[in-house]
Design a protein around this motif. Structure first.
Motif: not given
Lengths: 436, 322
Positions: B172, A209-214, B201, A204-206, B112, B197, A281-282, A330, B133-134
């Protein structure tokens, strides 16, 4: 059949390695010298060449104890299409790994002495390096009933672990630990809070969050570790944490050691050399369990290895075929092959992070051998001649299709690396030799 | 050349001038869509395939209409009930479709990064219609166009995005776009629905609606995506509406001329009071839908131009090598 290297020393049982930079993790020294091997055992240091001995000029390159890699997944039995005992052995020889310590997460799992004997027997006939197997802590790694720890110990199991499956039931784990303690067995845990980490594939972290990954907080590792330490204190068992990857866990590890618990900790080379941003990029070749951490965590882990707080570096070799990686992040399988890239990746710690070679070899070879009660991992008289000759500075670009592993899932594909294995010796026999 | 992308996978890879280029072109299509002669020929001869691995009505209809108005041959594939159920992998599905020579591929997927993965394997332009969720780039672009038309500019505005940020690709894409265009973005919602976090952004985070809406030019509400929840992010619908639902009392904290947006479909009485949603002086929800078609036409037009150019280059290269 055991693959024989071209200049195998079968005809002469005496080999004199000279002009070698000897890396001695036990004494923490590094010096130019020579080493005499007779009948597969180191018999003398800095002696003159005896008559009739096979002299090997090391050309000033490094000679160190072979790597003891704890936590290698081999697909045999059950997933030979990903990696067999034979290909794992060939990969290990090329990577300077002289002892593979195999994970029990095969199909079927290594949870009975029969499966263990099957694996050991097949390994002997197929691999040029030593293979030692771990056994499961609970039957079929289901976390319900304990495995036959006593029988498995007698059959040669070096440690007991359910791999990355966390044993949720503390009562079962406590009983397993008590029982193992009675037999003096070593338990290897995967510190992670199952509730928090459920379904997560990133830290978890920026970035997550940006990539929308659990994602899971690194706190889940600390919580899992704290729980295990409670049980270790209760039972007195010998415990090794397979991978400590977060700075938050380090104070707890330090405390446990200071309190005299019989605790050691490991980390995979990937968590020491890569961080969460490498996922980019994933890219599923960068998906690991636990997931890659922040750069801050990575830096803290490197320092913990340098300080000796983290005892062991391993490859966490996890072969996966292309299909299981060519999926949305995922859903993709976790893990990377590492037997052949462990040494060059570890050289990043030498070239860029200020660790010296004896320090690195303590974590790669001496500490894991000591933990498992093996007599390798040393360059002293009486130790087995499991050796790796390598050039820490040789540069190359890694091509994943040149790997000997059946699976090619390495995060270092196309990476510029330094550090090449020139030759690998197991009990004095050359099992790998580099050719241009 | 102000638009250099081969795909529209997200807002993140776009340069601010590329965003402006899309919006400017979309303005032309707004005019076209309002005329009685709604037919363009920009995409004539091109094939557009809409692959929706997740059920969708409005986004799919919007993309379909956009393609048809530009003269493309449009095919819809409801992937949710097709080959994936038979065990085919995403890559194989992509390769199968690729063999049919589509020019534009519009993809929605529940994971995602799945659209990025697919874009690597095909040789046509791929548009992300929402991945896990991307990102959901065309939604953010249509929101931007709506804001620009209503507020006369798309910079130095104070914009509050409210609700389930954590599970929202709309949030997002929007916060990235609005940040790139130099707006002040605030995220408002309960801590359980806020990504970790997210402050990094460059946005402000509030868990109180009144504080978050204070002086806002734009209030963007998000759907409380109940189908995405594992359960237990908020205690109950009614408590959520009480604390985070947009009603007249909370909206009064925003600027007097603040506009209210919602990507739809709305849960009236959960995240937004029906009276606010229907207030034609504040709510621009219908206009958002209209802008959606125009923005998608613009995006597909620009991608098609780049695709034609790339193919022409390829043809010349091959001709040169005989």
């Amino acid at each position: 059949m055991v693959p024989q290297a071209p200049h195998s020393s079968k005809d002469t049982d005496v080999i004199w390695f000279h002009n070698a930079r000897l890396i001695d993790p036990e004494q923490s020294t590094e010096r130019l010298g020579s080493l005499l091997v007779e009948n597969g055992v180191i018999t003398e240091l800095d002696s003159p060449c005896p008559e009739g001995a096979d002299a090997v000029d090391c050309g000033g390159k490094c000679l160190a104890p072979g790597i003891v890699d704890i936590g290698v997944q081999v697909g045999e039995p059950g997933a030979q299409h990903k990696e067999s005992l034979r290909t794992a052995g060939l990969a290990a020889a090329k990577g300077g790994v002289t002892t593979i310590v195999m994970r029990p997460d095969t199909t079927p799992a290594i949870d009975t002495p029969e499966v263990l004997e099957y694996v050991t027997r097949r390994a002997e006939a197929r691999t040029p390096v030593h293979i030692r197997a771990m056994a499961t802590l609970t039957r079929a790694r289901e976390g319900r009933e304990m495995s036959e720890i006593g029988f498995l110990l007698d059959a040669g199991a070096v440690a007991f672990t359910d791999g990355d499956k966390v044993l949720h039931n503390t009562k079962v784990l406590a009983r397993c630990m008590s029982y193992a303690k009675g037999l003096g067995a070593l338990i290897i845990g995967h510190p992670q809070d199952g509730g928090l980490s459920d379904g997560a594939c990133a830290t978890s972290g920026k970035f997550a969050s940006l990539r929308g990954l659990p994602a899971v907080s690194p706190m889940a590792e600390r919580m899992g570790f704290d729980r295990d330490m409670g049980l270790v204190e209760m039972t007195g068992v010998r415990y090794h944490a397979d991978q400590i990857t977060s700075a938050r866990t380090l104070p707890a590890l330090e405390r446990a050691k200071a309190n005299g618990l019989k605790v050691t900790a490991g980390i995979s080379i990937h968590h020491l050399t890569l961080n969460e941003l490498d996922v980019g990029d994933y890219r599923t070749f960068f998906k690991f369990t636990p997931p890659l951490r922040s750069e801050t965590d990575r830096g803290a882990m490197v320092r913990a290895v340098a300080d000796g707080l983290i005892d062991i570096i391993c490859s966490m070799h996890t072969p996966q075929d292309e299909e299981s990686k060519r999926l949305p992040f995922e859903e993709a399988a976790s893990g990377a092959v590492g037997l052949e890239t462990l040494l060059p990746a570890a050289m990043r710690l030498y070239h860029s992070e200020g660790l010296d070679l004896p320090q690195i070899w303590r974590a790669l070879s001496f500490n894991p051998a000591k933990l498992l009660g093996l007599d390798s991992g040393r360059l002293s008289v009486g130790a087995p001649a499991d050796l790796v000759l390598f050039d820490p500075d040789a540069p190359f670009v890694l091509d994943r299709f040149a790997l000997r592993s059946k699976s090619k899932n390495t995060p270092f594909d196309g990476a510029r690396m330094e550090g090449r294995v020139l030759a690998t010796y197991v009990a004095g026999n050359c099992v790998y030799e580099y050719k241009d | 050349m102000a638009f250099k992308q081969n795909h529209l996978l997200g807002i993140e890879p776009l340069h601010p001038t590329e965003i402006t280029t899309i919006l400017d072109l979309a303005e032309e299509y707004v005019a076209l869509n309002r005329s009685s002669e709604k037919h363009g020929t920009t995409l004539a001869g091109m094939t557009q395939i809409n692959m929706f691995f997740e059920a969708s009505t409005r986004t799919q209809a919007s993309f379909e209409l956009a393609g048809k108005r530009l003269g493309a041959d449009v095919m819809n594939m409801a992937m949710a009930q097709s080959s994936l159920k038979k065990g085919e992998t995403l890559i194989d599905t992509a390769l199968t479709l690729n063999a049919m020579h589509p020019d534009l591929l519009v993809v929605r997927h529940g994971r995602s990064g799945a659209v990025n993965l697919l874009a690597e394997k095909v040789n046509c332009a791929v548009l992300n219609a929402g991945d896990g969720k991307h990102e959901h780039p065309t939604q953010a672009l249509l929101d931007a166009l709506t804001i620009r038309r209503k507020k006369g500019r798309l910079h130095r505005l104070s914009i509050a995005i409210c609700g389930d940020i954590a599970h929202s690709r709309v949030a997002r894409s929007n916060l990235i776009l609005l940040g790139k265009m130099e707006n002040r973005v605030r995220l408002v919602g309960p801590p359980t629905l806020m990504p970790r976090d997210v402050e990094e952004f460059g946005v402000e985070v509030f868990d109180d609606m009144r504080e978050g809406l204070e002086g806002a030019d734009v209030v963007m509400m998000l759907r409380l995506q109940r189908e995405r929840m594992d359960g237990g992010f908020v205690p109950s619908e009614r408590e959520y509406f009480h604390r985070y639902g947009l009603d007249a009392e909370k909206l009064a904290y925003a600027k007097e001329d603040a506009i209210v947006m919602h990507p739809g479909p709305m849960n009236r009485g959960v995240e937004i009071d029906g009276a606010i949603a229907d207030d034609i002086n504040r709510s621009v929800i219908q206009e958002q839908v209209e802008m959606g078609v125009a923005v998608r036409m613009a995006a597909m037009d620009l991608l098609a131009r780049n695709l034609r150019r790339a193919r022409e280059r390829q043809r010349l290269r091959e001709a040169a090598h005989g």
